[in-house]
Enzyme design. Sequence first.
Site, PDB file in Angstrom:
ATOM      1  N   HIS A  60       0.816  -1.221   0.000  1.00 47.33           N
ATOM      2  CA  HIS A  60       0.000   0.000   0.000  1.00 47.33           C
ATOM      3  C   HIS A  60       0.851   1.272   0.000  1.00 47.33           C
ATOM      4  O   HIS A  60       0.358   2.353   0.283  1.00 47.33           O
ATOM      5  CB  HIS A  60      -0.959   0.003   1.194  1.00 47.33           C
ATOM      6  CG  HIS A  60      -2.017  -1.046   1.083  1.00 47.33           C
ATOM      7  ND1 HIS A  60      -2.933  -1.085   0.062  1.00 47.33           N
ATOM      8  CD2 HIS A  60      -2.285  -2.125   1.862  1.00 47.33           C
ATOM      9  CE1 HIS A  60      -3.726  -2.122   0.220  1.00 47.33           C
ATOM     10  NE2 HIS A  60      -3.345  -2.780   1.299  1.00 47.33           N
ATOM     11  N   CYS A  61       2.108   1.146  -0.338  1.00 47.91           N
ATOM     12  CA  CYS A  61       3.017   2.291  -0.396  1.00 47.91           C
ATOM     13  C   CYS A  61       2.865   2.990  -1.745  1.00 47.91           C
ATOM     14  O   CYS A  61       2.575   2.357  -2.768  1.00 47.91           O
ATOM     15  CB  CYS A  61       4.457   1.791  -0.227  1.00 47.91           C
ATOM     16  SG  CYS A  61       5.710   3.075  -0.312  1.00 47.91           S
ATOM     17  N   GLY A  62       3.087   4.275  -1.756  1.00 43.90           N
ATOM     18  CA  GLY A  62       3.060   5.032  -3.002  1.00 43.90           C
ATOM     19  C   GLY A  62       4.135   4.590  -3.984  1.00 43.90           C
ATOM     20  O   GLY A  62       4.049   4.883  -5.180  1.00 43.90           O
ATOM     21  N   ALA A  64       4.704   1.410  -4.603  1.00 42.35           N
ATOM     22  CA  ALA A  64       4.341   0.067  -5.069  1.00 42.35           C
ATOM     23  C   ALA A  64       4.427  -0.091  -6.594  1.00 42.35           C
ATOM     24  O   ALA A  64       4.769  -1.178  -7.063  1.00 42.35           O
ATOM     25  CB  ALA A  64       2.966  -0.334  -4.552  1.00 42.35           C
TER      26      ALA A  64
END
Length: 183
Positions: A60-62, A64
């Site tokens: 869910h990291c930017g 990804a």
Amino acid sequence: MTLGKFVFSLLLAALAGPLSAAECPPLLQGELPKLRAKESIDLCQRFAGKPLLVVNTASHCGFAPQFKGLEAVYKRYQGQGLEVLGVPSDDFKQEAADSTETAKICYVNYGVTFAMTEPQQVTGDQAIPLFKDLTQQSGAPRWNFYKYVVDRQGKVIASFSSLTKPDDEDLLAAVEKAIASQP
């Protein structure tokens, strides 16, 4: 190294069989559970003597979307021996709560075919041994998608921040240096 020498060294390694714990670099001693699988990855058996790119990930990291770039690097250099290991982690509070979702994001959304583990701790006192060794050699990951390029002897030759995209020329140069390293 010529192609002939490279092939010969691979043949010798295959004939020699798996490395003993004494022969395996400290970085690669141990096992990690595969993402959404019943088996584990024996780090020494799978990665010893190979150039390796290790990345702590978070679904869910930017950052990804870097999964696509990491997959492209893996496909580009896989034939030259490069392995990529993705290690999901919630250390920065951006990993899915359940590994089924992590697997879907990696495998379905981004088409990842390189090795992925179940989520692990990668920072602090509770970090898994692999990341304790990476941290000792090069520094702790400061965020998700921190990248470590490891040579064939299990030594970190370069590390890159989350901001470094997988197709960055310095990262690719480090990967090529790791590929060229002697086993």
